[in-house]
Design a protein around this motif. Structure first.
Motif, PDB file in Angstrom:
ATOM      1  N   LEU A 169      55.644  13.131  47.410  1.00  0.00           N
ATOM      2  CA  LEU A 169      56.826  13.897  47.264  1.00  0.00           C
ATOM      3  C   LEU A 169      57.951  13.523  48.279  1.00  0.00           C
ATOM      4  CD1 LEU A 169      54.944  17.421  47.387  1.00  0.00           C
ATOM      5  CD2 LEU A 169      55.733  16.011  45.492  1.00  0.00           C
ATOM      6  N   GLY A 170      57.781  12.645  49.345  1.00  0.00           N
ATOM      7  CA  GLY A 170      58.715  12.039  50.287  1.00  0.00           C
ATOM      8  C   GLY A 170      59.203  13.122  51.263  1.00  0.00           C
ATOM      9  N   ASP A 171      60.549  12.743  51.418  1.00  0.00           N
ATOM     10  CA  ASP A 171      61.018  13.752  52.616  1.00  0.00           C
ATOM     11  C   ASP A 171      61.886  14.801  52.021  1.00  0.00           C
ATOM     12  OD1 ASP A 171      63.340  12.466  51.240  1.00  0.00           O
ATOM     13  OD2 ASP A 171      64.067  11.603  53.201  1.00  0.00           O
ATOM     14  N   GLN A 172      61.649  15.211  50.790  1.00  0.00           N
ATOM     15  CA  GLN A 172      62.341  16.197  49.943  1.00  0.00           C
ATOM     16  C   GLN A 172      61.664  17.685  50.543  1.00  0.00           C
ATOM     17  OE1 GLN A 172      61.871  15.135  45.871  1.00  0.00           O
ATOM     18  NE2 GLN A 172      63.998  15.564  45.641  1.00  0.00           N
ATOM     19  N   VAL A 173      60.514  17.542  51.024  1.00  0.00           N
ATOM     20  CA  VAL A 173      59.820  18.661  51.201  1.00  0.00           C
ATOM     21  C   VAL A 173      59.238  18.757  52.636  1.00  0.00           C
ATOM     22  CG1 VAL A 173      59.122  18.985  48.945  1.00  0.00           C
ATOM     23  CG2 VAL A 173      57.642  17.868  50.479  1.00  0.00           C
ATOM     24  N   HIS A 174      58.913  20.078  53.119  1.00  0.00           N
ATOM     25  CA  HIS A 174      58.290  20.434  54.405  1.00  0.00           C
ATOM     26  C   HIS A 174      56.932  20.881  53.913  1.00  0.00           C
ATOM     27  CE1 HIS A 174      57.383  21.803  58.386  1.00  0.00           C
ATOM     28  NE2 HIS A 174      57.354  22.980  57.994  1.00  0.00           N
ATOM     29  N   ILE A 175      55.862  20.153  54.520  1.00  0.00           N
ATOM     30  CA  ILE A 175      54.526  20.543  54.436  1.00  0.00           C
ATOM     31  C   ILE A 175      53.841  21.120  55.546  1.00  0.00           C
ATOM     32  CG2 ILE A 175      52.165  19.586  53.400  1.00  0.00           C
ATOM     33  CD1 ILE A 175      53.603  17.599  51.838  1.00  0.00           C
ATOM     34  N   THR A 176      53.083  22.070  55.585  1.00  0.00           N
ATOM     35  CA  THR A 176      52.510  22.613  56.855  1.00  0.00           C
ATOM     36  C   THR A 176      51.378  23.536  56.452  1.00  0.00           C
ATOM     37  OG1 THR A 176      53.126  23.758  58.840  1.00  0.00           O
ATOM     38  CG2 THR A 176      54.017  24.636  57.008  1.00  0.00           C
ATOM     39  N   LYS A 177      50.861  23.794  57.586  1.00  0.00           N
ATOM     40  CA  LYS A 177      49.802  24.750  57.327  1.00  0.00           C
ATOM     41  C   LYS A 177      49.936  26.102  58.085  1.00  0.00           C
ATOM     42  CE  LYS A 177      45.361  22.319  56.749  1.00  0.00           C
ATOM     43  NZ  LYS A 177      43.706  22.190  57.342  1.00  0.00           N
ATOM     44  N   SER A 178      49.635  27.353  57.341  1.00  0.00           N
ATOM     45  CA  SER A 178      49.793  28.388  58.324  1.00  0.00           C
ATOM     46  C   SER A 178      48.448  28.877  58.723  1.00  0.00           C
ATOM     47  CB  SER A 178      50.359  29.549  57.186  1.00  0.00           C
ATOM     48  OG  SER A 178      49.587  29.723  55.931  1.00  0.00           O
ATOM     49  N   LYS A 179      47.518  28.693  57.887  1.00  0.00           N
ATOM     50  CA  LYS A 179      45.921  28.961  58.252  1.00  0.00           C
ATOM     51  C   LYS A 179      45.139  27.408  57.742  1.00  0.00           C
ATOM     52  CE  LYS A 179      45.697  33.870  57.877  1.00  0.00           C
ATOM     53  NZ  LYS A 179      45.374  34.047  59.533  1.00  0.00           N
TER      54      LYS A 179
END
Length: 266
Positions: A169-179
């Motif tokens: 997806l490249g730098d278009q998105v922010h990916i993180t974990k909430s849990k």
């Protein structure tokens, strides 16, 4: 330092393991507001879900939802800031998840959608007190505006998947974990840090005059942005490592401890 704004994560931070804001923490929130401090919530939850918990506190301010992709007033529902997952990225992610038979959820107009009902979806909906909707023709949703898409799976698997999605997806998105078992994908500016900066400007204060309190990795952007970044006693170790202060746990009124120490100067 006189702090003017406090942004508080909800799950495992503001609320205890019984999903309640304790009377002691509630009293501290009220005292902070009486002292002229803006108290807001910053959560990965949908607005509708966060609004229910905000009502429990009596807060009446804009709140940060969907990890920062949506900032919206509690009083009149006015949208102040909104960021959607870019359609190109959403289509790529949706196709990838369908091809690899991954459990993907998306939000459209603050409603939770999935392709089919399963244990992961039911447990998530119960955790967030959220109604869900099924759409067998799931692909048609990928081009509709969404603040957040979410994959639920084994934590170790998601840790391996995240860099693959970054590459896809490249730098278009922010990916993180909430849990540990929730991998969340937003617009690249859909972070609590971006939203905190927006609200600081909105309320006419600097980031140095802000306190951010959280427990998980999706909180790290706002802890780094705030003048005082606080990790709860139950926070993950990487968050504690970047925090300016470590409070007690969510079951020990950790938010109250912060307000007493840094706002009320008790």
């Amino acid at each position: 330092m006189t702090y003017k704004l406090i942004a508080i994560d909800i799950d495992d931070t503001l609320i205890n393991d019984d999903k309640q804001v304790t009377p002691a923490t509630q009293a501290a929130l009220e005292q902070a507001v009486e002292a002229g401090v803006v108290v807001t919530l910053a959560t990965g939850r949908a607005y509708a879900s966060a609004k229910q918990l905000a009502a429990q506190t009596g807060l009446n301010v804009p709140i940060i939802t969907y990890q920062g992709a949506l900032v919206k007033n509690l009083l009149d529902g006015k949208v102040l800031l909104e960021r959607h997952v870019p359609v190109e990225a959403a289509l790529k992610l949706g196709k990838y998840c369908l091809e690899h038979n991954l459990h993907l959820q998306t939000y459209i107009d603050d409603k939770l959608y999935a392709r089919e009902e399963n244990e992961k979806l039911v447990a998530y909906a119960q955790l967030n007190n959220t109604r869900f909707y099924l759409e067998p023709d799931f692909e048609k949703l990928f081009s509709q505006p969404t603040p957040k898409m979410l994959i639920i799976d084994d934590p170790a698997f998601l840790d391996e998947l995240a860099p693959k999605l970054h590459e896809l997806l490249g730098d278009q998105v922010h990916i993180t974990k909430s849990k540990p078992h929730f991998l969340e994908i937003m617009h690249r500016e859909g972070t609590k840090g971006h939203a905190l900066a927006f609200l600081a400007d909105y309320f006419g204060c600097t980031l140095e005059e802000c306190i951010a309190i959280g427990d998980s990795w999706n909180d790290h952007e706002m802890l780094e942005a705030a003048g005082l970044g606080v990790a709860m006693g139950n926070a993950i170790e990487p968050l504690k490592a970047i925090a300016d202060f470590i409070s007690t746990s969510n079951n020990e009124d950790g938010v109250k401890v912060v307000i007493d120490k840094f706002v009320l100067n008790k």
